[in-house]
Design a protein around this motif. Structure first.
Motif, PDB file in Angstrom:
ATOM      1  N   PHE A 224       0.807  -1.215   0.000  1.00  0.00           N
ATOM      2  CA  PHE A 224       0.000   0.000   0.000  1.00  0.00           C
ATOM      3  C   PHE A 224       0.851   1.281   0.000  1.00  0.00           C
ATOM      4  N   GLY A 225       2.155   1.122  -0.090  1.00  0.00           N
ATOM      5  CA  GLY A 225       3.021   2.289  -0.141  1.00  0.00           C
ATOM      6  C   GLY A 225       3.023   3.102   1.134  1.00  0.00           C
ATOM      7  N   ILE A 226       2.931   2.410   2.274  1.00  0.00           N
ATOM      8  CA  ILE A 226       2.910   3.086   3.570  1.00  0.00           C
ATOM      9  C   ILE A 226       4.280   2.946   4.239  1.00  0.00           C
ATOM     10  N   LYS A 227       4.781   4.048   4.761  1.00  0.00           N
ATOM     11  CA  LYS A 227       6.038   4.036   5.490  1.00  0.00           C
ATOM     12  C   LYS A 227       5.749   3.918   6.983  1.00  0.00           C
ATOM     13  N   GLN A 228       6.685   3.337   7.716  1.00  0.00           N
ATOM     14  CA  GLN A 228       6.504   3.242   9.166  1.00  0.00           C
ATOM     15  C   GLN A 228       6.412   4.634   9.793  1.00  0.00           C
ATOM     16  N   SER A 229       7.047   5.617   9.167  1.00  0.00           N
ATOM     17  CA  SER A 229       6.987   6.986   9.682  1.00  0.00           C
ATOM     18  C   SER A 229       5.590   7.601   9.512  1.00  0.00           C
ATOM     19  N   ASP A 230       4.739   6.997   8.663  1.00  0.00           N
ATOM     20  CA  ASP A 230       3.364   7.475   8.498  1.00  0.00           C
ATOM     21  C   ASP A 230       2.486   7.092   9.691  1.00  0.00           C
ATOM     22  N   LEU A 231       2.920   6.101  10.462  1.00  0.00           N
ATOM     23  CA  LEU A 231       2.090   5.552  11.536  1.00  0.00           C
ATOM     24  C   LEU A 231       2.241   6.364  12.817  1.00  0.00           C
ATOM     25  N   LEU A 232       1.134   6.570  13.504  1.00  0.00           N
ATOM     26  CA  LEU A 232       1.125   7.339  14.742  1.00  0.00           C
ATOM     27  C   LEU A 232       1.603   6.490  15.914  1.00  0.00           C
ATOM     28  N   THR A 233       2.369   7.084  16.799  1.00  0.00           N
ATOM     29  CA  THR A 233       2.838   6.388  17.996  1.00  0.00           C
ATOM     30  C   THR A 233       2.017   6.830  19.198  1.00  0.00           C
ATOM     31  N   GLY A 234       2.273   6.182  20.343  1.00  0.00           N
ATOM     32  CA  GLY A 234       1.561   6.521  21.562  1.00  0.00           C
ATOM     33  C   GLY A 234       0.634   5.413  22.005  1.00  0.00           C
ATOM     34  N   VAL A 235       0.125   5.539  23.217  1.00  0.00           N
ATOM     35  CA  VAL A 235      -0.810   4.564  23.795  1.00  0.00           C
ATOM     36  C   VAL A 235      -2.237   5.012  23.472  1.00  0.00           C
ATOM     37  N   LEU A 236      -3.036   4.081  23.006  1.00  0.00           N
ATOM     38  CA  LEU A 236      -4.384   4.370  22.511  1.00  0.00           C
ATOM     39  C   LEU A 236      -5.433   4.152  23.596  1.00  0.00           C
ATOM     40  N   ASP A 237      -6.428   5.059  23.648  1.00  0.00           N
ATOM     41  CA  ASP A 237      -7.565   4.875  24.557  1.00  0.00           C
ATOM     42  C   ASP A 237      -8.422   3.727  24.028  1.00  0.00           C
ATOM     43  N   PRO A 238      -8.622   2.658  24.810  1.00  0.00           N
ATOM     44  CA  PRO A 238      -9.394   1.503  24.324  1.00  0.00           C
ATOM     45  C   PRO A 238     -10.888   1.801  24.157  1.00  0.00           C
ATOM     46  N   CYS A 239     -11.356   2.928  24.677  1.00  0.00           N
ATOM     47  CA  CYS A 239     -12.793   3.270  24.592  1.00  0.00           C
ATOM     48  C   CYS A 239     -13.085   4.256  23.464  1.00  0.00           C
ATOM     49  N   CYS A 240     -12.358   5.372  23.446  1.00  0.00           N
ATOM     50  CA  CYS A 240     -12.666   6.413  22.460  1.00  0.00           C
ATOM     51  C   CYS A 240     -11.606   6.549  21.369  1.00  0.00           C
ATOM     52  N   ASN A 241     -10.546   5.730  21.434  1.00  0.00           N
ATOM     53  CA  ASN A 241      -9.478   5.722  20.430  1.00  0.00           C
ATOM     54  C   ASN A 241      -8.642   7.007  20.411  1.00  0.00           C
ATOM     55  N   TYR A 242      -8.693   7.780  21.490  1.00  0.00           N
ATOM     56  CA  TYR A 242      -7.845   8.969  21.556  1.00  0.00           C
ATOM     57  C   TYR A 242      -6.377   8.548  21.612  1.00  0.00           C
ATOM     58  N   LEU A 243      -5.542   9.340  20.937  1.00  0.00           N
ATOM     59  CA  LEU A 243      -4.111   9.046  20.871  1.00  0.00           C
ATOM     60  C   LEU A 243      -3.339  10.372  20.889  1.00  0.00           C
ATOM     61  N   PRO A 244      -2.298  10.504  21.740  1.00  0.00           N
ATOM     62  CA  PRO A 244      -1.780   9.520  22.695  1.00  0.00           C
ATOM     63  C   PRO A 244      -2.268   9.794  24.119  1.00  0.00           C
ATOM     64  N   LEU A 245      -2.388   8.743  24.908  1.00  0.00           N
ATOM     65  CA  LEU A 245      -2.699   8.899  26.328  1.00  0.00           C
ATOM     66  C   LEU A 245      -1.488   9.474  27.062  1.00  0.00           C
ATOM     67  N   ILE A 246      -1.746  10.053  28.230  1.00  0.00           N
ATOM     68  CA  ILE A 246      -0.705  10.689  29.032  1.00  0.00           C
ATOM     69  C   ILE A 246      -0.435   9.830  30.263  1.00  0.00           C
ATOM     70  N   ARG A 247       0.826   9.644  30.604  1.00  0.00           N
ATOM     71  CA  ARG A 247       1.190   8.918  31.817  1.00  0.00           C
ATOM     72  C   ARG A 247       0.999   9.849  33.010  1.00  0.00           C
ATOM     73  N   LYS A 248       0.071   9.484  33.900  1.00  0.00           N
ATOM     74  CA  LYS A 248      -0.312  10.371  35.007  1.00  0.00           C
ATOM     75  C   LYS A 248      -0.791   9.537  36.185  1.00  0.00           C
ATOM     76  N   LYS A 249      -0.256   9.787  37.366  1.00  0.00           N
ATOM     77  CA  LYS A 249      -0.643   9.060  38.590  1.00  0.00           C
ATOM     78  C   LYS A 249      -0.461   7.547  38.422  1.00  0.00           C
ATOM     79  N   GLN A 250       0.634   7.154  37.754  1.00  0.00           N
ATOM     80  CA  GLN A 250       0.982   5.757  37.511  1.00  0.00           C
ATOM     81  C   GLN A 250      -0.084   5.019  36.700  1.00  0.00           C
ATOM     82  N   LYS A 251      -0.836   5.768  35.923  1.00  0.00           N
ATOM     83  CA  LYS A 251      -1.833   5.193  35.022  1.00  0.00           C
ATOM     84  C   LYS A 251      -1.790   5.958  33.702  1.00  0.00           C
TER      85      LYS A 251
END
Length: 325
Positions: A224-251
């Motif tokens: 599909f002509g996709i580069k790895q640099s095209d892909l977004l990094t970060g931890v994804l919200d399993p409910c609303c798909n927000y990206l990226p989540l923030i590390r806060k209060k050990q969660k």
């Protein structure tokens, strides 16, 4: 006996991970989504075949599902591989509606559905390539030259098909509807009746094939002509798909829905293994999950329960205990 159990195919998992991490505005997003839906329907067809596979003699048939075998720049993907002392069969399952045409003269595979005609890669030509690969691989590993054949199984009970062209006589016995699967197996048992592999050789072949199984990430990205640099990094919200989540209060905190998650990084780790590499360092994990602390990253990796590691200090790498989990 099932040697490699059926799980969600690696190609389907990789496509889903790409969809999660490809910007909606990317020009290939819709193409990836279409491919995902097509393969998802195909997977449902493969699952429906299990009803018939259960009827095969377990003491004779070794069953391996979803093999992805690298062959240089080509990925040999096999829905199901049956292995016996007498022969091996490559099974390709098609879960498609309407009318299917196997045109052996022009090596074309055509679907006619709702008065619309669409062409797809020829499963017969693909099966022949896979046959050649398995035969070459067996010879390279010192195994006897057992017969390798193929079947194309149409899982949709309402689909019709026709095989035409000069090679139709050879292809027809190798194409069938799901309910004719067991009768077709009898055809191969009559065709190949000489035992060529002993139990030790059978076990070794299966072990090596499972060991070779590799996520076909680069083949899909290149397709599909996709580069790895095209892909977004970060931890994804399993409910609303927000990206990226923030590390806060050990969660992991989502500023969109104001929720905290404990183990959201485990899904991110899976995405990394699917899309980037089957091993990861502490630094790579921190960069991918947007973490600052070396110690936090180490603790999350060790407590995930999903990885083993080798090496010490800066040379330590983590890899999945079982994949996919």
């Amino acid at each position: 006996m099932i040697v490699k159990a059926r799980t969600i195919p690696l190609k389907l998992l990789i496509l889903a991970a790409i969809i999660r991490r490809l910007p909606l505005s990317h020009q290939k997003y819709q193409a990836i989504l279409g491919e995902f839906k097509r393969r998802e329907a195909g997977y449902q067809g493969e699952v429906s075949l299990d009803y018939y596979l259960r009827s095969l003699p377990q003491e004779k048939y070794l069953i391996l599902h979803d093999l992805n075998l690298p062959d240089g720049g080509y990925n040999c993907q096999i829905d199901t591989f049956l292995l016996t002392p007498e022969f091996g069969i490559i099974i390709d399952v098609k879960n498609m509606a309407g009318k299917l045409i196997f045109d052996t003269e022009n090596e074309q595979f055509i679907q006619i559905n709702n008065d619309k005609e669409k062409g797809y890669p020829d499963p017969i030509a693909q099966a022949e390539r896979h046959k050649a690969f398995i035969r070459k691989w067996l010879a390279a590993n010192g195994f006897p030259p057992i017969p390798i054949d193929y079947m194309v199984v149409i899982s949709n009970p309402y689909t019709t098909y026709v095989v035409s062209g000069p090679n139709a006589r050879n292809v027809k016995p190798r194409v069938c509807k799901g309910d004719a699967f067991l009768r077709k197996i009898q055809f191969f048992e009559n065709l190949y009746s000489t035992s060529l592999l002993n139990p030790k050789e059978l076990r070794k072949i299966c072990r090596l094939l499972v060991k070779m199984n590799t996520p076909p990430t680069k083949f899909l990205l290149e397709k599909f002509g996709i580069k790895q640099s095209d892909l977004l990094t970060g931890v994804l919200d399993p409910c609303c798909n927000y990206l990226p989540l923030i590390r806060k209060k050990q969660k992991w905190y989502c500023p969109r829905c104001d929720k905290y998650f404990v183990d959201a990084h485990i899904a991110a780790l899976m995405d990394y293994f699917l899309l980037f590499d089957m091993k990861i360092t502490n630094r790579q994990f921190r960069e991918f999950c947007h973490l600052d602390s070396i110690h936090t990253a180490k603790r999350l990796l060790m407590l995930s329960g999903k990885v083993n590691y080798s090496g010490i200090k800066k040379g330590r790498v983590y890899f999945p205990k079982v994949f996919p989990w």
